[in-house]
Structures are given as structure tokens and as C-alpha cells.
Design an enzyme around this catalytic site. Structure first.
Site, PDB file in Angstrom:
ATOM      1  N   TYR A 157      12.047  -5.069  -5.753  1.00 51.37           N
ATOM      2  CA  TYR A 157      10.921  -5.053  -6.685  1.00 51.37           C
ATOM      3  C   TYR A 157       9.929  -3.935  -6.448  1.00 51.37           C
ATOM      4  O   TYR A 157       9.459  -3.308  -7.390  1.00 51.37           O
ATOM      5  CB  TYR A 157      10.174  -6.396  -6.586  1.00 51.37           C
ATOM      6  CG  TYR A 157       8.825  -6.416  -7.283  1.00 51.37           C
ATOM      7  CD1 TYR A 157       8.738  -6.572  -8.667  1.00 51.37           C
ATOM      8  CD2 TYR A 157       7.641  -6.294  -6.550  1.00 51.37           C
ATOM      9  CE1 TYR A 157       7.495  -6.588  -9.303  1.00 51.37           C
ATOM     10  CE2 TYR A 157       6.401  -6.313  -7.184  1.00 51.37           C
ATOM     11  CZ  TYR A 157       6.331  -6.465  -8.557  1.00 51.37           C
ATOM     12  OH  TYR A 157       5.119  -6.484  -9.174  1.00 51.37           O
ATOM     13  N   GLY A 180      -0.303   0.064  -4.975  1.00 49.74           N
ATOM     14  CA  GLY A 180      -1.613  -0.531  -4.759  1.00 49.74           C
ATOM     15  C   GLY A 180      -2.582  -0.047  -5.801  1.00 49.74           C
ATOM     16  O   GLY A 180      -2.713   1.157  -6.009  1.00 49.74           O
ATOM     17  N   CYS A 209       0.867  -1.170   0.000  1.00 52.31           N
ATOM     18  CA  CYS A 209       0.000   0.000   0.000  1.00 52.31           C
ATOM     19  C   CYS A 209       0.900   1.215   0.000  1.00 52.31           C
ATOM     20  O   CYS A 209       2.108   1.104   0.231  1.00 52.31           O
ATOM     21  CB  CYS A 209      -0.850   0.066   1.267  1.00 52.31           C
ATOM     22  SG  CYS A 209      -2.113  -1.212   1.376  1.00 52.31           S
ATOM     23  N   ASN A 227       0.175   1.451   5.737  1.00 54.46           N
ATOM     24  CA  ASN A 227       0.959   0.562   4.874  1.00 54.46           C
ATOM     25  C   ASN A 227       1.710  -0.398   5.780  1.00 54.46           C
ATOM     26  O   ASN A 227       2.420   0.030   6.697  1.00 54.46           O
ATOM     27  CB  ASN A 227       1.947   1.369   4.028  1.00 54.46           C
ATOM     28  CG  ASN A 227       2.907   0.491   3.231  1.00 54.46           C
ATOM     29  OD1 ASN A 227       4.037   0.869   2.978  1.00 54.46           O
ATOM     30  ND2 ASN A 227       2.475  -0.689   2.831  1.00 54.46           N
ATOM     31  N   GLY A 228       1.543  -1.686   5.502  1.00 55.05           N
ATOM     32  CA  GLY A 228       2.206  -2.702   6.326  1.00 55.05           C
ATOM     33  C   GLY A 228       1.196  -3.756   6.704  1.00 55.05           C
ATOM     34  O   GLY A 228       0.080  -3.782   6.178  1.00 55.05           O
TER      35      GLY A 228
HETATM   36  P1  AMP Z   1       5.642 -15.750 -10.957  1.00 52.21           P
HETATM   37  O1  AMP Z   1       4.965 -16.209 -12.172  1.00 52.21           O
HETATM   38  O2  AMP Z   1       4.697 -15.940  -9.773  1.00 52.21           O
HETATM   39  O3  AMP Z   1       6.950 -16.401 -10.702  1.00 52.21           O
HETATM   40  O4  AMP Z   1       5.839 -14.182 -11.090  1.00 52.21           O
HETATM   41  C1  AMP Z   1       7.077 -13.571 -11.071  1.00 52.21           C
HETATM   42  C2  AMP Z   1       6.907 -12.149 -11.481  1.00 52.21           C
HETATM   43  O5  AMP Z   1       6.076 -11.457 -10.544  1.00 52.21           O
HETATM   44  C3  AMP Z   1       8.222 -11.378 -11.539  1.00 52.21           C
HETATM   45  O6  AMP Z   1       8.287 -10.743 -12.799  1.00 52.21           O
HETATM   46  C4  AMP Z   1       8.157 -10.358 -10.436  1.00 52.21           C
HETATM   47  O7  AMP Z   1       8.621  -9.110 -10.868  1.00 52.21           O
HETATM   48  C5  AMP Z   1       6.706 -10.260 -10.104  1.00 52.21           C
HETATM   49  N1  AMP Z   1       6.468 -10.167  -8.648  1.00 52.21           N
HETATM   50  C6  AMP Z   1       7.284 -10.471  -7.644  1.00 52.21           C
HETATM   51  N2  AMP Z   1       6.705 -10.288  -6.449  1.00 52.21           N
HETATM   52  C7  AMP Z   1       5.465  -9.843  -6.699  1.00 52.21           C
HETATM   53  C8  AMP Z   1       4.365  -9.470  -5.893  1.00 52.21           C
HETATM   54  N3  AMP Z   1       4.444  -9.524  -4.571  1.00 52.21           N
HETATM   55  N4  AMP Z   1       3.230  -9.058  -6.507  1.00 52.21           N
HETATM   56  C9  AMP Z   1       3.139  -9.017  -7.851  1.00 52.21           C
HETATM   57  N5  AMP Z   1       4.149  -9.355  -8.669  1.00 52.21           N
HETATM   58  C10 AMP Z   1       5.304  -9.774  -8.110  1.00 52.21           C
END
Ligand code: AMP
Length: 465
Positions: free
Chosen positions: A243, A28, A2, A102-103
Site C-alpha cells: 500500500y 506524510g 514519513c 522515517n520509522g
Molecule cells: P478501512 O475503512 O479502515 O478498512 O480502510 C481501508 C482503506 O484504507 C483501504 O482502501 C486502504 O487502502 C487504506 N489504508 C490501508 N492502510 C492504511 C493506513 N495505514 N493509512 C491510511 N489508509 C490506509
């Protein structure tokens, strides 16, 4: 996941909060809201959707006053529903009060069960509402004392903005898990935001990070700071740099972009490979891919194009249009990929499904070899403090070796940045202790705050149609 913003002492507080929320939109995308105060009344707008869709000129005009707090939400605890949109605003014996959080609190369910046994009625399923109940029940006199009293009962991650009729209170949890920074507007007033990128947009200058455990109180006497909690070792979330935060933000004095570039450079040293081109998975892998290319001396290319008009995709229509979701968002540039040995860089692998689709797409465009490089270690554990990661069972790295993951995603080779390499890339506040003041529980399985066993709390049965 968030974002929060607070504006104090600017005649167009709601407008500035609105602009700041645009800059925090990546934190978010489910709902957004603003509460403003004109010194007498709090007024709120909050809804499901994106900032740009929710706040029309007319709606912003209905948020007068020189104080405002705002929020963008991506649910971690509580359903994705309009009742959980923030800021949450209530009337209680001390007046009106709004909160933006946020958290994630790790003992919210336990506290909620206790409050409900005592007769409290909850309107949301979000962990944040617990804080308002604790404030309303506190026996302390002033609002800052009530807030501190309430927060001593909660455990977990919180970067918080509160607004009453005449006061804004900002608090960061004692470990400083989620970011929160203080800025000053070039013309008038103070700004607080989850990320410094919000300051640039509204022409505020960065003053400093709010310190772990610090409370800032803004009222007619100006701004003052107190430290109402026991001092703890900081554990800033490492995943913000990997990220989540925007690359043009600075956290703990550390540029997110530069940290990512360093992660890519270290990855090139740890996992070199003969290749013809380095490409990022846009946008999450871009800065790290630039670092990888610079360090390895390989050319950088844009082998995948990203559509900026696609939000989250919910439809996977049929077998006949396989990989629909990823194809909507990304498409290959054949001229960059055909006949090449390609290094593709992304920030993390969660379930592994995105990576396997992307690698299929790169091969489909004629790449000769595909080497996947990830600028963080294997994601082995969930986040309990506010990043939306699935349960441990869904994390591919929690139960599979790197070789198995490589086979699953269909890459010729797979290299993850080591934990040491990641920590060293985030040259945080110069500390030399083992963790450099970072929480890396999702990569190390070592968590700074114990998570309470789940308590069965009563769920809301009322459904808004
Ligand atoms: P996956 O198919 O689940 O392995 O998705 C990996 C991708 O999701 C990578 O390109 C990351 O940049 C992205 N990603 C990593 N953590 C999150 C997150 N918490 N929420 C949404 N996307 C994420």
C-alpha cells in the site's frame, strides 16, 4: 509513515530537497520541513501542511547552501502538531545538528523516561528527539561515532538523515525495515531518499538501496560507508509494497507496481469468481486490479472515480448526508456498474468502514453482485515500526472471521490474498528463507522486534496556541 530526503554537494540543495519532497508527499501530509547548510550555519523551515503550500520561492531562497535534508511527516509516535514537525534541529556542545526520521522506535518512551530522570528537557513528543539527546550525551569523539553510539541504544525502525554544518550522515536500521535509497544527481552531488520515485523527479539516477545497518558519511572527503551495528537478518516492511510506497518506486530491486500486479494475479488464482467486470478502488487497488483482470481474463473497468483534490476528511456532517467522507473522495460510474457482476479490488481492509461504504456505493449504482477481493491477507495486528495502523481492537480482522467481515461490508463474497501468495509476489532479493527477509507482523502477528511494555512518560503540558 514519513519520508526523508538528503542532498549533498549540489548548489541548489534546498530546491532539490523541495522537489524530492513533492515526490514523497504520499508518505506524510501533516507537516514538512527542510534544513540546509552553507557550511557554517544550519537554517530551517518546517510547518504543518503540504510541501507545495509551505515552501514559497522566498522561503526556499532563505535556505542557502549545498547540503540539505528534508522530511514529510505523518505522525505515528507523538502528536500531530507543529512542535513535532521535522527535521528537528538543535545546537549542542558539538555544533548544530538536524535529524529527519522515517520509522518508529519501540523503546523511545523508556529511553526518554531515563533521560528525563537525568534532567533532560524535551521540546517535542516525537520519538525522534530521543536520538538527538543520546548523541549530545555520547562520549564518542566524531559525529559519526556519536551517532552510531546513540543508535546502539535504540530499537525499532529508522531510516535517518542527519545534517551538521559540514557533514551529512545517513543511516538505515539493521533490519532495513523502512526503505532508503542512494542516487546521484546528473550534474552534481548525491541524493538519498525514502523512495526511488524522488530520483526521477529531480533527474538523479538510482545507484543502489542503502543496506540494512549501513551508515553513509558525506563530507569534504566525499562519501564513505561503515557498518557500525551487529549484522541482523533483514525484515523489510511488506506493507510498503502492498500500500504505502508509490507504484513507480523500486524497493530491494522489486518494482512496487509489478509486485502489486502479481498480488492481483495470485488473488485471481486463489479467489476466482464468475463476473462481468473488475474494478479497482483507486488508487490503492489499481495495480492489483489490473493483475486480477489479466489473470482472470475479465474486462477491467474504472467503476469508481477519485477526486484528487480531497485530502483527509474530518467532517462527517449529519445523518442527512451519510457516507460524506467516502463520497467526497470517490464516485461511481454507473455505465460501468449497472446490471453487472462486479469484482472490486482493494489493497487492504483496516477497520472495514471504507469498504462497506464503497460496496454500498457500487450497489447504489445498480451492480447486480459485488465481490470484494483484497490483495493482502487480513490485517490482524498493528504496526510498531512506523505504519499508522489503529490499535488491535479497531482492526476488524483481529476479532472477526472472513465470513463475518464479508457480511459486515455487505459483499456477496470476500477473498483475501494468502500470506504465502503475498510473500511469493514480492520476489525479494532472491532469498529462499521462510520470510524472504520481510516483516509481515500486521498480517502474521509475528514481529521481528519485541515491543517494550508502555512506559508512562511525562507528556508536554505546554500548548502552542
Ligand atoms: P478501512 O475503512 O479502515 O478498512 O480502510 C481501508 C482503506 O484504507 C483501504 O482502501 C486502504 O487502502 C487504506 N489504508 C490501508 N492502510 C492504511 C493506513 N495505514 N493509512 C491510511 N489508509 C490506509
Amino acid at each position: 509513515m514519513c519520508g526523508v530526503i538528503g542532498i549533498y554537494g549540489h548548489p541548489e540543495a534546498a530546491n532539490l530537497a523541495y522537489l524530492g519532497l513533492h515526490a514523497l508527499q504520499h508518505r506524510g501530509q501533516e507537516s514538512a520541513g527542510i534544513v540546509s547548510s552553507d557550511g557554517e550555519h544550519l537554517r530551517w523551515v518546517r510547518e504543518m501542511g503540504h510541501v507545495g503550500e509551505i515552501f514559497t520561492q522566498d522561503r526556499l531562497r532563505r535556505l542557502p547552501g549545498s547540503f540539505a535534508i528534508g522530511h514529510v511527516r505523518y505522525s505515528t509516535t507523538g502528536d500531530s502538531a507543529s512542535k513535532n514537525a521535522q527535521p528537528i534541529a538543535v545546537d549542542y556542545s558539538g555544533g548544530s545538528l538536524a535529524i529527519a526520521h522515517n520509522g518508529n522506535l519501540v523503546n523511545a518512551a523508556e529511553l526518554r523516561a531515563r533521560l528525563e530522570d537525568g534532567g533532560s528537557i524535551f521540546q517535542t513528543t516525537s520519538d525522534t528527539e530521543v536520538i538527538l539527546h543520546l548523541i549530545a550525551r555520547s562520549r564518542e569523539g566524531s559525529l559519526p561515532d556519536r551517532v552510531a553510539d546513540a543508535l546502539r541504544a535504540v530499537r525499532g525502525a529508522y531510516s535517518l538523515a542527519f545534517l551538521s554544518e559540514s557533514m551529512m550522515i545517513i543511516v538505515r536500521d539493521p533490519m532495513g525495515i523502512r526503505p532508503l535509497s542512494l542516487g546521484k544527481h546528473s550534474k552534481k552531488g548525491w541524493v538519498v531518499a525514502s523512495e526511488t520515485c524522488a530520483f526521477d523527479l529531480i533527474e538523479a539516477s538510482f545507484v543502489r538501496d542503502i543496506e540494512p545497518g549501513e551508515m553513509l558519511i558525506f563530507d569534504k572527503d566525499g562519501m564513505r560507508r561503515v557498518f557500525p551495528f551487529m549484522t541482523e537478518k533483514p525484515y523489510r516492511c511488506v506493507f510498503e509494497w502492498v500500500y504505502f510506497a508509490r507504484p513507480d518506486s523500486t524497493i530491494a530491486g522489486q518494482s512496487v507496481y509489478q509486485a502489486r500486479e502479481r498480488m492481483g494475479r495470485r488473488l485471481a488464482v486463489e479467489y476466482p469468481v464468475p463476473a462481468d467486470v473488475v474494478i479497482p478502488v483507486p488508487d490503492s487497488g489499481t495495480a492489483a486490479a489490473i493483475g486480477y483482470a489479466r489473470e482472470s481474463g475479465l474486462p477491467f473497468g474504472q467503476g469508481l472515480m477519485r477526486s484528487h483534490y480531497v485530502g483527509r476528511t474530518f467532517i462527517e456532517p449529519s445523518e442527512s448526508i451519510r457516507h460524506f467522507g467516502v463520497k467526497l473522495k470517490l464516485s461511481p460510474v454507473r455505465e460501468v456498474l449497472a446490471g453487472k457482476r462486479v469484482v472490486v479490488v482493494d489493497d487492504s481492509i483496516v477497520r472495514g468502514t471504507t469498504s462497506s461504504k464503497i460496496i454500498g456505493m457500487i450497489r447504489g449504482a445498480g451492480a447486480r453482485e459485488v465481490h470484494l477481493r483484497i490483495s493482502s491477507p487480513p490485517t490482524v495486528g498493528p504496526c510498531h515500526y512506523g505504519i499508522d495502523t489503529p490499535d488491535r481492537d479497531a482492526l476488524i480482522a483481529s476479532a472477526h472471521t472472513v465470513e463475518e467481515i464479508c457480511r459486515f461490508v455487505g459483499a456477496d463474497s470476500l477473498g483475501y490474498l494468502s500470506l504465502g501468495g503475498l510473500r511469493a509476489s514480492i520476489d525479494c532479493v532472491g532469498s529462499t528463507d521462510e520470510h524472504r527477509g520481510l516483516c509481515d507482523g500486521c498480517f502474521s502477528n509475528s514481529y521481528p522486534i519485541a515491543v517494550a511494555p508502555p512506559v508512562h512518560s511525562r507528556q508536554l503540558r505546554l500548548i502552542s496556541a
